[in-house]
Design an enzyme around this catalytic site. Structure first.
Site, PDB file in Angstrom:
ATOM      1  N   HIS A   3     -13.695 -36.798  18.654  1.00  0.00           N
ATOM      2  CA  HIS A   3     -13.161 -35.627  18.891  1.00  0.00           C
ATOM      3  C   HIS A   3     -13.726 -35.082  20.215  1.00  0.00           C
ATOM      4  O   HIS A   3     -13.058 -34.454  21.226  1.00  0.00           O
ATOM      5  CB  HIS A   3     -13.433 -34.721  17.745  1.00  0.00           C
ATOM      6  CG  HIS A   3     -12.674 -35.040  16.167  1.00  0.00           C
ATOM      7  ND1 HIS A   3     -13.492 -35.357  15.257  1.00  0.00           N
ATOM      8  CD2 HIS A   3     -11.410 -35.005  15.975  1.00  0.00           C
ATOM      9  CE1 HIS A   3     -12.539 -35.728  14.131  1.00  0.00           C
ATOM     10  NE2 HIS A   3     -11.465 -35.456  14.654  1.00  0.00           N
ATOM     11  N   ALA A  52     -14.194 -31.848  10.582  1.00  0.00           N
ATOM     12  CA  ALA A  52     -15.087 -32.928  10.360  1.00  0.00           C
ATOM     13  C   ALA A  52     -15.431 -33.587  11.588  1.00  0.00           C
ATOM     14  O   ALA A  52     -15.236 -34.888  11.464  1.00  0.00           O
ATOM     15  CB  ALA A  52     -14.723 -33.659   9.234  1.00  0.00           C
ATOM     16  N   LEU A  53     -15.779 -32.983  12.449  1.00  0.00           N
ATOM     17  CA  LEU A  53     -15.675 -33.472  13.853  1.00  0.00           C
ATOM     18  C   LEU A  53     -16.709 -34.413  14.053  1.00  0.00           C
ATOM     19  O   LEU A  53     -17.836 -34.532  13.607  1.00  0.00           O
ATOM     20  CB  LEU A  53     -15.739 -32.286  14.972  1.00  0.00           C
ATOM     21  CG  LEU A  53     -14.729 -31.185  14.873  1.00  0.00           C
ATOM     22  CD1 LEU A  53     -15.107 -30.017  15.954  1.00  0.00           C
ATOM     23  CD2 LEU A  53     -13.364 -31.847  14.988  1.00  0.00           C
ATOM     24  N   HIS A  54     -16.622 -35.395  15.214  1.00  0.00           N
ATOM     25  CA  HIS A  54     -17.430 -36.365  15.531  1.00  0.00           C
ATOM     26  C   HIS A  54     -17.352 -36.712  17.248  1.00  0.00           C
ATOM     27  O   HIS A  54     -16.623 -36.090  17.775  1.00  0.00           O
ATOM     28  CB  HIS A  54     -17.133 -37.644  14.653  1.00  0.00           C
ATOM     29  CG  HIS A  54     -15.916 -38.103  14.486  1.00  0.00           C
ATOM     30  ND1 HIS A  54     -15.114 -38.653  15.582  1.00  0.00           N
ATOM     31  CD2 HIS A  54     -14.645 -37.951  13.467  1.00  0.00           C
ATOM     32  CE1 HIS A  54     -13.832 -39.177  15.385  1.00  0.00           C
ATOM     33  NE2 HIS A  54     -13.532 -38.667  14.101  1.00  0.00           N
ATOM     34  N   GLU A 104      -5.708 -42.211  20.959  1.00  0.00           N
ATOM     35  CA  GLU A 104      -5.045 -43.362  20.677  1.00  0.00           C
ATOM     36  C   GLU A 104      -5.384 -44.099  19.189  1.00  0.00           C
ATOM     37  O   GLU A 104      -4.720 -45.062  18.676  1.00  0.00           O
ATOM     38  CB  GLU A 104      -5.383 -44.436  21.715  1.00  0.00           C
ATOM     39  CG  GLU A 104      -4.445 -44.127  23.079  1.00  0.00           C
ATOM     40  CD  GLU A 104      -4.744 -44.958  23.995  1.00  0.00           C
ATOM     41  OE1 GLU A 104      -5.688 -45.933  23.849  1.00  0.00           O
ATOM     42  OE2 GLU A 104      -4.137 -44.919  25.145  1.00  0.00           O
TER      43      GLU A 104
HETATM   44  P1  AMP Z   1      -8.088 -35.696  13.141  1.00  0.00           P
HETATM   45  O1  AMP Z   1      -9.085 -34.615  13.079  1.00  0.00           O
HETATM   46  O2  AMP Z   1      -8.447 -36.995  12.555  1.00  0.00           O
HETATM   47  O3  AMP Z   1      -6.713 -35.201  12.794  1.00  0.00           O
HETATM   48  O4  AMP Z   1      -8.043 -35.944  14.628  1.00  0.00           O
HETATM   49  C1  AMP Z   1      -7.868 -35.089  15.750  1.00  0.00           C
HETATM   50  C2  AMP Z   1      -7.670 -35.834  16.921  1.00  0.00           C
HETATM   51  O5  AMP Z   1      -8.900 -36.688  17.333  1.00  0.00           O
HETATM   52  C3  AMP Z   1      -6.203 -36.843  17.106  1.00  0.00           C
HETATM   53  O6  AMP Z   1      -5.884 -36.767  18.195  1.00  0.00           O
HETATM   54  C4  AMP Z   1      -7.154 -38.211  16.971  1.00  0.00           C
HETATM   55  O7  AMP Z   1      -6.223 -39.207  17.218  1.00  0.00           O
HETATM   56  C5  AMP Z   1      -8.193 -38.004  17.724  1.00  0.00           C
HETATM   57  N1  AMP Z   1      -9.452 -38.864  17.218  1.00  0.00           N
HETATM   58  C6  AMP Z   1      -9.865 -39.001  15.853  1.00  0.00           C
HETATM   59  N2  AMP Z   1     -10.775 -40.163  15.881  1.00  0.00           N
HETATM   60  C7  AMP Z   1     -10.834 -40.462  17.248  1.00  0.00           C
HETATM   61  C8  AMP Z   1     -11.633 -41.772  17.780  1.00  0.00           C
HETATM   62  N3  AMP Z   1     -12.506 -42.478  16.807  1.00  0.00           N
HETATM   63  N4  AMP Z   1     -11.557 -41.810  19.066  1.00  0.00           N
HETATM   64  C9  AMP Z   1     -10.488 -41.165  19.766  1.00  0.00           C
HETATM   65  N5  AMP Z   1      -9.848 -40.032  19.107  1.00  0.00           N
HETATM   66  C10 AMP Z   1      -9.828 -39.708  18.029  1.00  0.00           C
END
Ligand code: AMP
Length: 283
Positions: free
Chosen positions: A37, A32-34, A149
């Site tokens: 990521h 669910a990339l944004h 972070e």
């Molecule tokens: P997730 O897919 O939510 O497990 O996130 C994967 C990686 O992306 C993790 O290291 C998160 O901390 C990082 N991440 C998620 N959202 C953000 C954001 N808004 N800003 C910076 N890093 C993010």
């Protein structure tokens, strides 16, 4: 972009590149990339010869079944986004590929970093995170791995795991990427109702005020102040707010001048749980 779904295939592909002394940057995600990521991927691209992104919704880090079931899955869009930023390799394993038939976590000791905040409110969460990240590190063997972070406690825990297990990878933290109105980007944001989405920027607005007040007010006073602010917000229910030492993540009441602190918050917007944090030291 190369896409692999098995460990054997990705390992064999990456080992041939390692033989050519290519450095590997790794960004683990749950999809669910944004843009948040993508900011990690861009940072990884600046410092490595190739970048591997994994998309894997890790069942062992969810304490609530419905949260796992409802976690957004948008793999077609993820693939498009990854291609648009010229990601080199996507690793897209199944649960069976990672866990065989044993979907359980290894037990970790993160020297107390795991007890507060996400560890306190999401049982077993960090054992699940440790298990998947360690497994992925073994498969990908990256030179550097990038974490946001946004999940600051997770970042510190991964650094601790790497140090304690003497893993040969450098862990890099990346700043929180935000929407224009300040809401920290998250895959969960798409699940907010319109009203909750409109209310959610209040979280970061409050954190910024805490940063301003920190110094004139102590941590205890600020914690009370934040809880009162949220009482005026019927759409947002605070789960925890705390000011903690950045290194130990131990909550503090009265700050000491030689330490670095950060404010951490978790809020329910309806049934969607949002987390955020802000550094309180002024460089
Ligand atoms: P997730 O897919 O939510 O497990 O996130 C994967 C990686 O992306 C993790 O290291 C998160 O901390 C990082 N991440 C998620 N959202 C953000 C954001 N808004 N800003 C910076 N890093 C993010």
């Amino acid at each position: 972009m190369k896409i692999f779904i098995t460990k054997t295939e990705i390992k064999s592909y990456l080992s041939s590149l390692k033989e050519q002394n290519k450095s590997i940057g790794f960004v683990p995600t749950m999809g669910a990339l944004h843009q948040g990521h993508l900011s990690l991927i861009k940072k990884a691209q600046q410092k490595n010869d190739l970048v591997v992104v994994s998309v894997f919704v890790n069942p062992t880090q969810f304490d609530k079944k419905e949260d796992l079931i409802n976690y957004p899955k948008t793999i077609e869009n993820d693939t498009k986004l990854l291609k648009s930023v010229s990601c080199d390799v996507l690793f897209l394993p199944s649960v069976e590929e990672i866990y065989d038939n044993n979907v359980t976590s290894e037990r970790f000791d993160f020297d107390g970093l795991e007890h507060q905040m996400e560890g306190e409110f999401r049982e077993g969460h960090f054992d699940g995170v440790g298990t998947i990240v360690k497994t992925l590190f073994e498969i990908i063997t990256p030179n550097k791995a990038y974490f946001g972070e946004k999940d600051f406690q997770q970042l510190q825990i991964i650094k601790k795991m790497v140090a304690k297990h003497r893993l040969d990878v450098k862990v890099k933290g990346c700043p929180i990427f935000r929407e224009e109105d300040g809401l920290a980007m998250s895959s969960r944001n798409t699940r907010l109702t319109e009203a909750h989405r409109n209310a959610a920027p209040f979280i970061y607005e409050t954190l910024k005020k805490v940063r301003k007040k920190f110094g004139t007010n102590n941590a205890l006073e600020l914690t009370e102040w934040v809880k009162n602010q949220f009482k005026k917000q019927p759409l947002l229910d605070i789960e925890y707010f705390m000011i903690a030492d950045e290194k130990t993540l131990k909550p503090t009441k009265y700050q000491e001048s030689d330490k670095k602190y950060r404010a951490f918050i978790a809020v329910f917007a309806g049934n969607i749980r949002l987390i955020d944090n802000i550094s309180l030291h002024k460089d």
